[in-house]
Motif scaffolding. Structure first.
Motif, PDB file in Angstrom:
ATOM      1  N   ASP A   2       0.833  -1.206   0.000  1.00  0.00           N
ATOM      2  CA  ASP A   2       0.000   0.000   0.000  1.00  0.00           C
ATOM      3  C   ASP A   2       0.864   1.250   0.000  1.00  0.00           C
ATOM      4  OD1 ASP A   2       0.947   0.268   2.530  1.00  0.00           O
ATOM      5  OD2 ASP A   2      -1.005   0.380   3.505  1.00  0.00           O
ATOM      6  N   ARG A  51      -7.932   0.865  -5.704  1.00  0.00           N
ATOM      7  CA  ARG A  51      -6.959   0.559  -4.658  1.00  0.00           C
ATOM      8  C   ARG A  51      -5.667   1.286  -4.997  1.00  0.00           C
ATOM      9  NH1 ARG A  51      -7.013  -3.614  -8.148  1.00  0.00           N
ATOM     10  NH2 ARG A  51      -5.023  -4.078  -9.156  1.00  0.00           N
ATOM     11  N   THR A  52      -4.735   1.280  -4.047  1.00  0.00           N
ATOM     12  CA  THR A  52      -3.406   1.772  -4.359  1.00  0.00           C
ATOM     13  C   THR A  52      -2.540   0.580  -4.706  1.00  0.00           C
ATOM     14  OG1 THR A  52      -2.867   1.685  -2.010  1.00  0.00           O
ATOM     15  CG2 THR A  52      -3.493   3.816  -2.895  1.00  0.00           C
ATOM     16  N   CYS A  53      -1.636   0.778  -5.627  1.00  0.00           N
ATOM     17  CA  CYS A  53      -0.690  -0.241  -6.041  1.00  0.00           C
ATOM     18  C   CYS A  53       0.675   0.360  -5.732  1.00  0.00           C
ATOM     19  CB  CYS A  53      -0.856  -0.509  -7.529  1.00  0.00           C
ATOM     20  SG  CYS A  53       0.385  -1.541  -8.299  1.00  0.00           S
ATOM     21  N   ASP A  69       2.384   2.993  -4.850  1.00  0.00           N
ATOM     22  CA  ASP A  69       2.249   4.430  -4.635  1.00  0.00           C
ATOM     23  C   ASP A  69       1.381   5.115  -5.674  1.00  0.00           C
ATOM     24  OD1 ASP A  69       3.831   4.317  -6.827  1.00  0.00           O
ATOM     25  OD2 ASP A  69       5.573   5.286  -5.936  1.00  0.00           O
ATOM     26  N   HIS A  70       0.647   4.303  -6.456  1.00  0.00           N
ATOM     27  CA  HIS A  70      -0.220   4.925  -7.462  1.00  0.00           C
ATOM     28  C   HIS A  70      -1.587   4.256  -7.427  1.00  0.00           C
ATOM     29  CE1 HIS A  70       2.140   1.676  -9.271  1.00  0.00           C
ATOM     30  NE2 HIS A  70       1.021   1.369  -9.892  1.00  0.00           N
ATOM     31  N   LEU A  71      -2.503   4.785  -8.225  1.00  0.00           N
ATOM     32  CA  LEU A  71      -3.872   4.289  -8.191  1.00  0.00           C
ATOM     33  C   LEU A  71      -4.068   3.140  -9.162  1.00  0.00           C
ATOM     34  CD1 LEU A  71      -5.708   7.713  -8.065  1.00  0.00           C
ATOM     35  CD2 LEU A  71      -5.566   6.031  -6.222  1.00  0.00           C
ATOM     36  N   CYS A 118      -1.642  10.116  -7.613  1.00  0.00           N
ATOM     37  CA  CYS A 118      -2.254   9.456  -6.458  1.00  0.00           C
ATOM     38  C   CYS A 118      -2.159  10.329  -5.215  1.00  0.00           C
ATOM     39  CB  CYS A 118      -1.559   8.117  -6.226  1.00  0.00           C
ATOM     40  SG  CYS A 118      -2.127   7.250  -4.762  1.00  0.00           S
ATOM     41  N   GLN A 119      -1.004  10.939  -5.044  1.00  0.00           N
ATOM     42  CA  GLN A 119      -0.769  11.795  -3.882  1.00  0.00           C
ATOM     43  C   GLN A 119      -1.761  12.960  -3.857  1.00  0.00           C
ATOM     44  OE1 GLN A 119       3.417  12.607  -3.913  1.00  0.00           O
ATOM     45  NE2 GLN A 119       3.296  13.868  -2.070  1.00  0.00           N
ATOM     46  N   ARG A 179      -8.431   6.396   1.932  1.00  0.00           N
ATOM     47  CA  ARG A 179      -8.026   5.015   2.159  1.00  0.00           C
ATOM     48  C   ARG A 179      -9.035   4.285   3.031  1.00  0.00           C
ATOM     49  NH1 ARG A 179      -2.879   3.920   0.727  1.00  0.00           N
ATOM     50  NH2 ARG A 179      -1.447   5.677   0.476  1.00  0.00           N
ATOM     51  N   ARG A 229      -5.720  -2.028   1.037  1.00  0.00           N
ATOM     52  CA  ARG A 229      -5.187  -1.191  -0.021  1.00  0.00           C
ATOM     53  C   ARG A 229      -6.306  -0.536  -0.804  1.00  0.00           C
ATOM     54  NH1 ARG A 229      -2.000  -5.239  -3.357  1.00  0.00           N
ATOM     55  NH2 ARG A 229      -1.795  -3.457  -4.735  1.00  0.00           N
TER      56      ARG A 229
END
Lengths: 232, 232
Positions: free
Chosen positions: B29, B113-115, B117-119, B193-194, B204, B209
């Motif tokens: 995550d 979900r996050t992978c 550090d990205h979506l 993503c950030q 989240r 994740r």
DNA sequence: CGGACAGTTCGGCGCATGCCGAACTCTGGC
DNA sequence: GCCAGAGTTCGGCATGCGCCGAACTGTCCG
């Protein structure tokens, strides 16, 4: 989620054994080995090898072909080869060769070798560079073949080399773990390697992934790419 | 050659344990977890977790930050995340969810979900498609940002998002294992993503994740990309 | 200073699994 | 038909290692 952990662990466990890892790495040469050859290479008995190979085949890492009384094993596909290369790279090289023979062997490997089904080592990187500077490939945000490149590859390997290979990516650059620079992989890399072998430009060294550039091979790369290399 | 087998086996062995695999997958995550959280997640005692984490850190798979009496763990880098994703994919999905709750959880994961550090998930793939069809990214033999894309990303995330990130590749497409189609990864994917998290467009889900698209998030993607999605 | 809590060290238990030798099966060749 | 050689099956040995409970160290807080 916890189930995924279980299956990842099981899968990783397949490569977490010295003998199984040795057999898989040997198969990175892209050729099919018999069970006995793999057993000898890994330094274990045939019964033990049978067990290991059964596991690896059942898990889909290896594919087998039975011919008469021999059982030929090869990697199940390019993804497996890629995973193994990545794993080998991340595992680092704490290998400080301890005999002159080992030094010699690893120097051969660094000079020229096969990486699953394409050429790697200094030779692979030099070819890749030459293809780029000859304008046959471009790397403007992704590898591509130029028109000149299409003609060149067609003449060398026939039109099939550029045909949309069955689901496989035509061009891929693969990071060379000795040179730390990219070399050509993918379907076209495989076709190139195949031609080099078929025409006797490189020949395989017995029992190793290393290959030697022959005199005619050196002449050919000079003629076709203006690349001056010494035969070895 | 045989030495390489040894180190590959040792390295693979790190992930060949259910508990260690569970901890590493949890860290996919992209956030830092404390040792105790990881222990609980893997269903083991703290002493055992300490051993495992020591191994993983020593091997360079995990990085640690000690703050006061807490030990925070995260993946050591994007290559590690990538390797884990590949491993998880090849390990296949023999996971036939057995409870309604598990179904619900995996549906959430598939949605968004996050992978690392990205979506990812359906949301990640939809965003990627929208970026392409809006002409902000192109995929002519390799991902690239268009001029319009530069303006768009600069407005969203500031000029730093497009700066040559420290050695890291700006754009990468990552194969989504639920959608089987690509989504945006690399430094720009991480920046995107950030921003989504920082602006409250996605939040989240506790202990997973999975992420949820909020109402303001749905409005934002509609406004910025013409992409109509339902908040969840 | 003392209690609470995160993390670590130690010793020992028990299971999983890698290995082999011996005996068995199957195929190919003379 | 018989032998040689590749591969397999079986039983048993030994090691490795994942796990825990109990006791210890170190940090934060009142």
């Amino acid at each position: 989620m916890i189930l995924a952990a279980e299956s990842v662990a099981t899968f990783a466990g397949l490569l977490a054994d010295r003998s199984r890892a040795a057999m898989c790495l040997a198969l990175l040469d892209g050729q099919a080995w018999t069970a006995s050859e793999l057993a000898r290479h890994a330094g274990i008995g045939r019964p033990t090898a049978t067990e290991h190979l059964n596991l690896l085949v059942a898990a889909g890492l290896l594919a087998e072909v039975r011919q008469g009384r021999c059982r030929y094993l090869r990697l199940a596909g390019p993804q497996v080869a890629r995973l193994l290369e990545e794993l080998a790279e991340m595992a680092g090289q704490p290998e400080r060769p301890r005999s002159l023979r080992a030094v010699r062997a690893s120097a051969d490997l660094a000079a020229a070798r096969t990486c699953y089904d394409h050429l790697a080592g200094a030779l692979g990187v030099a070819l890749f560079d030459a293809l780029m500077s000859a304008g046959l490939l471009t790397n403007g945000d992704g590898l591509a073949v130029t028109d000149a490149g299409r003609a060149w590859f067609t003449e060398l390997a026939g039109p099939d080399a550029l045909a949309p290979a069955s689901g496989r990516q035509l061009l891929r650059s693969c990071l060379d773990w000795t040179e730390r620079r990219p070399h050509l992989s993918g379907a076209l890399g495989a076709a190139l390697c195949q031609q080099f072998l078929r025409r006797g430009w490189v020949i395989r060294c017995q029992g190793s992934r290393a290959v030697r550039l022959t005199g005619s091979g050196a002449a050919a790369v000079d003629r076709l790419l203006g690349l001056e290399l010494a035969a070895s």
